[in-house]
Design a protein around this motif. Structure first.
Motif, mmCIF file in Angstrom:
data_model
loop_
_atom_site.group_PDB
_atom_site.id
_atom_site.type_symbol
_atom_site.label_atom_id
_atom_site.label_comp_id
_atom_site.label_asym_id
_atom_site.label_seq_id
_atom_site.Cartn_x
_atom_site.Cartn_y
_atom_site.Cartn_z
ATOM 1 N N MET A 84 10.471 -5.104 -2.819
ATOM 2 C CA MET A 84 9.007 -4.172 -2.510
ATOM 3 C C MET A 84 8.872 -3.220 -3.804
ATOM 4 O O MET A 84 7.695 -2.909 -3.729
ATOM 5 C CB MET A 84 9.721 -3.236 -1.546
ATOM 6 N N GLU A 85 9.701 -3.149 -4.759
ATOM 7 C CA GLU A 85 9.332 -2.235 -5.896
ATOM 8 C C GLU A 85 8.090 -2.979 -6.657
ATOM 9 O O GLU A 85 7.404 -2.191 -7.468
ATOM 10 C CB GLU A 85 10.489 -2.267 -6.898
ATOM 11 N N ARG A 86 7.959 -4.121 -6.724
ATOM 12 C CA ARG A 86 6.898 -4.702 -7.404
ATOM 13 C C ARG A 86 5.312 -4.319 -6.836
ATOM 14 O O ARG A 86 4.478 -4.545 -7.662
ATOM 15 C CB ARG A 86 6.878 -6.476 -7.120
ATOM 16 N N LEU A 87 5.456 -3.807 -5.910
ATOM 17 C CA LEU A 87 4.211 -3.060 -5.218
ATOM 18 C C LEU A 87 3.641 -1.962 -5.987
ATOM 19 O O LEU A 87 2.527 -1.605 -5.957
ATOM 20 C CB LEU A 87 4.375 -2.886 -3.798
ATOM 21 N N LYS A 88 4.496 -1.344 -6.652
ATOM 22 C CA LYS A 88 4.144 -0.160 -7.107
ATOM 23 C C LYS A 88 3.395 0.014 -8.499
ATOM 24 O O LYS A 88 2.594 1.036 -8.625
ATOM 25 C CB LYS A 88 5.636 0.892 -7.253
ATOM 26 N N ASP A 89 3.520 -0.814 -9.522
ATOM 27 C CA ASP A 89 3.104 -0.682 -10.615
ATOM 28 C C ASP A 89 2.603 -1.984 -11.365
ATOM 29 O O ASP A 89 2.234 -1.963 -12.626
ATOM 30 C CB ASP A 89 4.260 -0.193 -11.664
ATOM 31 N N ARG A 90 2.103 -2.933 -10.467
ATOM 32 C CA ARG A 90 1.613 -3.980 -11.201
ATOM 33 C C ARG A 90 0.809 -4.716 -10.233
ATOM 34 O O ARG A 90 0.612 -4.547 -8.989
ATOM 35 C CB ARG A 90 2.747 -4.891 -11.867
ATOM 36 N N LEU A 91 0.036 -5.832 -10.660
ATOM 37 C CA LEU A 91 -0.734 -6.709 -9.822
ATOM 38 C C LEU A 91 0.182 -7.633 -9.131
ATOM 39 O O LEU A 91 1.217 -7.956 -9.454
ATOM 40 C CB LEU A 91 -1.491 -7.591 -10.543
ATOM 41 N N CYS A 92 -0.143 -7.647 -7.720
ATOM 42 C CA CYS A 92 0.853 -8.553 -7.019
ATOM 43 C C CYS A 92 -0.079 -9.289 -5.840
ATOM 44 O O CYS A 92 -0.788 -8.453 -5.099
ATOM 45 C CB CYS A 92 2.142 -7.738 -6.476
ATOM 46 N N TRP A 93 0.702 -10.239 -5.384
ATOM 47 C CA TRP A 93 0.084 -11.038 -4.331
ATOM 48 C C TRP A 93 1.092 -10.297 -3.081
ATOM 49 O O TRP A 93 2.385 -10.083 -3.222
ATOM 50 C CB TRP A 93 0.289 -12.347 -4.233
ATOM 51 N N ILE A 94 0.557 -10.156 -1.902
ATOM 52 C CA ILE A 94 1.439 -9.785 -0.705
ATOM 53 C C ILE A 94 1.329 -10.827 0.495
ATOM 54 O O ILE A 94 0.064 -11.162 0.751
ATOM 55 C CB ILE A 94 0.901 -8.351 -0.018
ATOM 56 N N VAL A 95 2.351 -11.384 0.741
ATOM 57 C CA VAL A 95 2.201 -12.604 1.716
ATOM 58 C C VAL A 95 3.102 -12.305 2.970
ATOM 59 O O VAL A 95 4.201 -12.150 3.217
ATOM 60 C CB VAL A 95 2.786 -13.867 0.820
ATOM 61 N N ASP A 96 2.342 -12.571 4.007
ATOM 62 C CA ASP A 96 3.047 -12.819 5.382
ATOM 63 C C ASP A 96 2.592 -14.246 5.813
ATOM 64 O O ASP A 96 1.658 -14.428 6.275
ATOM 65 C CB ASP A 96 2.169 -11.839 6.397
ATOM 66 N N PRO A 97 3.901 -15.135 5.534
ATOM 67 C CA PRO A 97 3.472 -16.544 5.733
ATOM 68 C C PRO A 97 3.256 -16.730 7.147
ATOM 69 O O PRO A 97 2.788 -18.213 7.216
ATOM 70 C CB PRO A 97 4.883 -17.206 5.329
ATOM 71 N N LEU A 98 3.607 -16.264 8.181
ATOM 72 C CA LEU A 98 3.514 -16.414 9.649
ATOM 73 C C LEU A 98 3.407 -15.069 10.526
ATOM 74 O O LEU A 98 4.441 -14.797 10.830
ATOM 75 C CB LEU A 98 4.417 -17.751 10.212
ATOM 76 N N ASP A 99 2.243 -14.955 10.669
ATOM 77 C CA ASP A 99 2.063 -13.459 11.160
ATOM 78 C C ASP A 99 1.991 -13.890 12.748
ATOM 79 O O ASP A 99 1.469 -14.634 13.188
ATOM 80 C CB ASP A 99 0.815 -12.630 10.825
ATOM 81 N N ALA A 118 -3.183 -6.787 -4.410
ATOM 82 C CA ALA A 118 -3.031 -5.557 -4.840
ATOM 83 C C ALA A 118 -2.897 -5.033 -6.077
ATOM 84 O O ALA A 118 -2.259 -5.997 -6.799
ATOM 85 C CB ALA A 118 -2.130 -4.738 -3.870
ATOM 86 N N ASP A 119 -3.433 -4.113 -6.798
ATOM 87 C CA ASP A 119 -3.203 -3.467 -8.047
ATOM 88 C C ASP A 119 -2.830 -2.205 -8.049
ATOM 89 O O ASP A 119 -3.471 -1.171 -7.743
ATOM 90 C CB ASP A 119 -4.577 -3.881 -9.054
ATOM 91 N N LYS A 120 -1.402 -1.955 -8.561
ATOM 92 C CA LYS A 120 -0.743 -0.504 -8.619
ATOM 93 C C LYS A 120 -1.297 0.131 -7.297
ATOM 94 O O LYS A 120 -1.347 1.218 -7.296
ATOM 95 C CB LYS A 120 -1.457 0.093 -9.672
ATOM 96 N N GLY A 121 -0.816 -0.687 -6.181
ATOM 97 C CA GLY A 121 -0.852 0.076 -4.919
ATOM 98 C C GLY A 121 -2.004 0.032 -4.114
ATOM 99 O O GLY A 121 -1.977 0.387 -2.879
ATOM 100 N N GLU A 122 -3.255 -0.300 -4.569
ATOM 101 C CA GLU A 122 -4.454 -0.286 -4.078
ATOM 102 C C GLU A 122 -4.919 -1.754 -3.711
ATOM 103 O O GLU A 122 -4.624 -2.803 -4.482
ATOM 104 C CB GLU A 122 -5.498 -0.016 -4.918
ATOM 105 N N THR A 123 -5.192 -2.137 -2.503
ATOM 106 C CA THR A 123 -5.570 -3.643 -1.876
ATOM 107 C C THR A 123 -6.774 -3.834 -2.592
ATOM 108 O O THR A 123 -7.930 -3.243 -2.544
ATOM 109 C CB THR A 123 -5.555 -3.716 -0.509
ATOM 110 N N ILE A 124 -6.963 -4.894 -3.443
ATOM 111 C CA ILE A 124 -8.359 -5.564 -3.951
ATOM 112 C C ILE A 124 -8.846 -6.592 -3.302
ATOM 113 O O ILE A 124 -10.020 -7.045 -3.403
ATOM 114 C CB ILE A 124 -8.145 -5.751 -5.608
ATOM 115 N N GLY A 125 -8.052 -7.596 -2.614
ATOM 116 C CA GLY A 125 -8.597 -8.429 -2.037
ATOM 117 C C GLY A 125 -7.746 -8.894 -0.635
ATOM 118 O O GLY A 125 -6.660 -8.465 -0.595
#
Length: 273
Positions: A84-99, A118-125
């Protein structure tokens, strides 16, 4: 990365990856799960072989698509919470593989795939796929909301009283009584689909006016919040603050098909204390 970096080709690539995951890792298991392919993560929360296979495929494909972006997947976080720490300071994909896994495991809809960037905590796509119907929602920050290639604007149900999707099952007795005593007389209460990939489109498509979320984990909400806001609806914390994926310890979120409906519902719940 900025919104302008989310090119049509990137949107198309994400859609292709999600459809591949649905076709290769999810639908082959639908209504065919063996008991050994379903595990309990917590009371009333299961994971299946389809979740695991889909996340592996999505993680591999998305990482190759944007090598500079980390990947935060629901099952990866379950195995190692430090992801989860990856969400805080970098560009990252967020994946729910089966919601909607509980629905899927029971052999019924709805269920889908959610992906956000998301980029540094803000969702961009954000991207939302209904695996059974093929309905595909996409959005990017400042770029509007789209369903199956057509731009959409959120619309209210037009019902009086407005329609609110609120589950009382997971509330304590005090909170449940507040809903039944103070909110139910002002709204038509309907059950939640237990699938954010379905709940957010319902707010845009004139099916529900309000949805209330207690748990606000990023893989469940990042894509949907951006999609609803870009469609002209409103999703925000009860105090009006924006939803951020790096504030994953916070709870409670209100979604509405218009800012006016959001304001009315938030004022009512605030008055309840």
């Amino acid at each position: 990365m900025t919104r302008s970096s989310l090119t049509p080709s990137l949107h198309d690539a994400v859609e292709a990856i999600m459809r591949e995951a649905s076709g290769a890792a999810i639908l082959p298991h639908y209504q065919r799960l063996a008991a050994s392919e379903i595990d309990a993560k917590a009371p009333d929360d299961v994971v299946t072989i389809a979740d695991k296979e889909a996340e592996l495929l999505l993680t591999d494909r998305l990482a190759a698509l944007l090598p500079e972006a980390a990947v935060v997947g629901e099952e990866a976080v379950y195995a190692d919470p430090s992801v989860m720490e990856r969400l805080k300071d970098r560009l990252c994909w967020i994946v729910d593989p089966l919601d909607g896994t509980n629905n899927f495991a029971a052999g019924k809809p709805p269920f889908g795939i959610l992906v956000a960037l998301a980029d540094k905590g803000e969702t961009i796509g954000g991207w939302i796929l209904d695996c059974l119907t093929g309905r595909f929602c996409k959005t990017d920050l400042g770029g509007g909301a789209w369903i199956d290639g057509a731009r959409v604007s959120a619309r209210a149900t037009g019902c009086q009283p407005p329609v609110a999707a609120i589950s009382t099952v997971f509330l304590d007795e005090g909170a449940r009584q507040k809903v039944l005593t103070h909110i139910a007389p002002e709204y038509t209460l309907v059950d939640i689909p237990r699938c954010a990939a379905e709940q957010y489109p319902r707010l845009v498509l004139g099916i529900n006016d309000i949805s209330v979320f207690n748990r606000t984990l990023p893989w469940d909400h990042a894509a949907g919040v951006l999609f609803l806001n870009e469609a002209g609806g409103m999703a925000a914390r009860p105090d009006g603050s924006a939803y951020r994926v790096d504030e994953y310890d916070r709870r409670d979120l209100i979604g509405a098909s218009s800012p006016q409906l959001w304001d009315s519902f938030a004022a009512l719940t605030a008055a309840l204390g």
